[in-house]
Scaffold this motif. Sequence first.
Motif, mmCIF file in Angstrom:
data_model
loop_
_atom_site.group_PDB
_atom_site.id
_atom_site.type_symbol
_atom_site.label_atom_id
_atom_site.label_comp_id
_atom_site.label_asym_id
_atom_site.label_seq_id
_atom_site.Cartn_x
_atom_site.Cartn_y
_atom_site.Cartn_z
ATOM 1 N N GLY A 128 -8.609 45.259 30.994
ATOM 2 C CA GLY A 128 -9.753 44.293 31.355
ATOM 3 C C GLY A 128 -9.249 42.940 31.177
ATOM 4 N N GLY A 129 -7.741 42.555 30.925
ATOM 5 C CA GLY A 129 -7.168 41.598 31.442
ATOM 6 C C GLY A 129 -7.281 40.512 30.373
ATOM 7 N N ALA A 130 -7.464 40.781 29.023
ATOM 8 C CA ALA A 130 -7.307 39.887 28.095
ATOM 9 C C ALA A 130 -5.963 39.901 27.502
ATOM 10 N N SER A 131 -5.571 38.669 27.201
ATOM 11 C CA SER A 131 -4.150 38.247 26.334
ATOM 12 C C SER A 131 -4.065 39.235 25.475
ATOM 13 N N ILE A 132 -2.814 39.323 24.858
ATOM 14 C CA ILE A 132 -2.172 39.906 23.766
ATOM 15 C C ILE A 132 -1.332 38.749 22.998
ATOM 16 N N ALA A 133 -1.828 38.433 21.896
ATOM 17 C CA ALA A 133 -0.911 37.464 21.203
ATOM 18 C C ALA A 133 0.358 38.071 20.135
ATOM 19 N N LEU A 134 1.275 37.470 20.225
ATOM 20 C CA LEU A 134 2.315 37.623 19.161
ATOM 21 C C LEU A 134 2.047 37.687 17.849
ATOM 22 N N GLN A 135 2.366 38.887 17.213
ATOM 23 C CA GLN A 135 1.951 38.977 15.678
ATOM 24 C C GLN A 135 3.255 38.463 14.692
ATOM 25 N N TYR A 136 2.902 37.929 13.976
ATOM 26 C CA TYR A 136 4.120 37.487 12.838
ATOM 27 C C TYR A 136 4.022 38.398 11.619
ATOM 28 N N HIS A 137 3.267 39.410 11.295
ATOM 29 C CA HIS A 137 3.086 40.013 10.111
ATOM 30 C C HIS A 137 3.077 41.467 10.366
ATOM 31 N N LEU A 138 3.401 42.321 9.509
ATOM 32 C CA LEU A 138 3.301 43.619 9.664
ATOM 33 C C LEU A 138 1.766 44.010 9.692
ATOM 34 N N SER A 139 1.301 45.023 10.521
ATOM 35 C CA SER A 139 -0.202 45.453 10.491
ATOM 36 C C SER A 139 -0.499 46.484 9.594
ATOM 37 N N PRO A 140 -1.351 46.956 9.085
ATOM 38 C CA PRO A 140 -1.717 48.065 8.357
ATOM 39 C C PRO A 140 -0.915 49.435 8.603
ATOM 40 N N LEU A 141 -0.863 49.647 10.281
ATOM 41 C CA LEU A 141 -0.248 50.643 10.818
ATOM 42 C C LEU A 141 1.123 50.554 10.640
ATOM 43 N N ASP A 142 1.779 49.417 10.776
ATOM 44 C CA ASP A 142 3.218 49.220 10.459
ATOM 45 C C ASP A 142 3.610 49.543 9.256
ATOM 46 N N ILE A 143 2.666 49.145 8.097
ATOM 47 C CA ILE A 143 2.916 49.330 6.699
ATOM 48 C C ILE A 143 3.063 50.922 6.610
ATOM 49 N N TYR A 144 1.766 51.523 7.210
ATOM 50 C CA TYR A 144 1.825 52.915 7.086
ATOM 51 C C TYR A 144 3.133 53.828 7.694
ATOM 52 N N PHE A 145 3.636 53.447 8.740
ATOM 53 C CA PHE A 145 4.711 54.166 9.400
ATOM 54 C C PHE A 145 5.878 53.627 8.307
ATOM 55 N N LEU A 146 6.087 52.621 7.780
ATOM 56 C CA LEU A 146 7.289 52.551 6.841
ATOM 57 C C LEU A 146 7.175 53.196 5.602
ATOM 58 N N ASN A 147 5.907 53.174 4.926
ATOM 59 C CA ASN A 147 5.699 54.018 3.913
ATOM 60 C C ASN A 147 5.622 55.529 4.147
ATOM 61 N N LEU A 148 5.428 56.043 5.130
ATOM 62 C CA LEU A 148 5.449 57.376 5.524
ATOM 63 C C LEU A 148 6.963 57.955 5.718
ATOM 64 N N HIS A 149 7.831 57.182 6.060
ATOM 65 C CA HIS A 149 9.190 57.348 6.626
ATOM 66 C C HIS A 149 10.435 57.043 5.489
ATOM 67 N N TYR A 150 9.923 56.045 4.593
ATOM 68 C CA TYR A 150 10.750 55.329 3.472
ATOM 69 C C TYR A 150 10.071 55.204 2.299
ATOM 70 N N LEU A 151 10.585 56.186 1.187
ATOM 71 C CA LEU A 151 10.234 55.798 0.022
ATOM 72 C C LEU A 151 11.286 55.282 -0.760
#
Length: 171
Positions: A128-151
């Motif tokens: 649809g053309g909307a811009s994507i902003a750069l993120q400066y923090h881990l998202s909830p899904l980023d955190i989920y990945f790290l918690n899933l693979h590294y305990l």
Amino acid sequence: KLPNIFVRNANNNDIDGSGSFGLIGGEQYINVPTSLKNQPDSVIKRFFIHALCNAAGMFNEQMRKDRDDFITINWDNIKDNCKSLFDKQSKNYTMNGAFDFYSITLASSYSFSKYPSDKSKKTLTRKGGASIALQYHLSPLDIYFLNLHYLPLIARTDNYIEIDSRVYYNG
């Protein structure tokens, strides 16, 4: 096993920095661009969080095999030496959840641009053309990945070893 990460200065040709994607075996590298030393702390922190996530096995979000359902890539606007950062991944790749517009690994609409001063020449956009902003923090899904693979191990004073249920605590 946890990835073995080696941090080094990037060569002069690598102005954006680069790194290895983990969970594929062998030593992982983070190549720090010399231009990073002149950046604000928030940009430096973001670079290292992103690079460490890559080394931990998180591919860039724009590399997902289903990404074309969510974003449009403008290949003509991407620097030639950065186009591989937009290649779809299918081997040694783990997708957890839906496409994450808030992932620290997602490029912004102006990342890797041949035309950094021309805001009309975006490298990628939402459908649809909307811009994507750069993120400066881990998202909830980023955190989920790290918690899933590294305990991590819980620090204890006795001889018993206990594994924690999460790597990252938000708070």
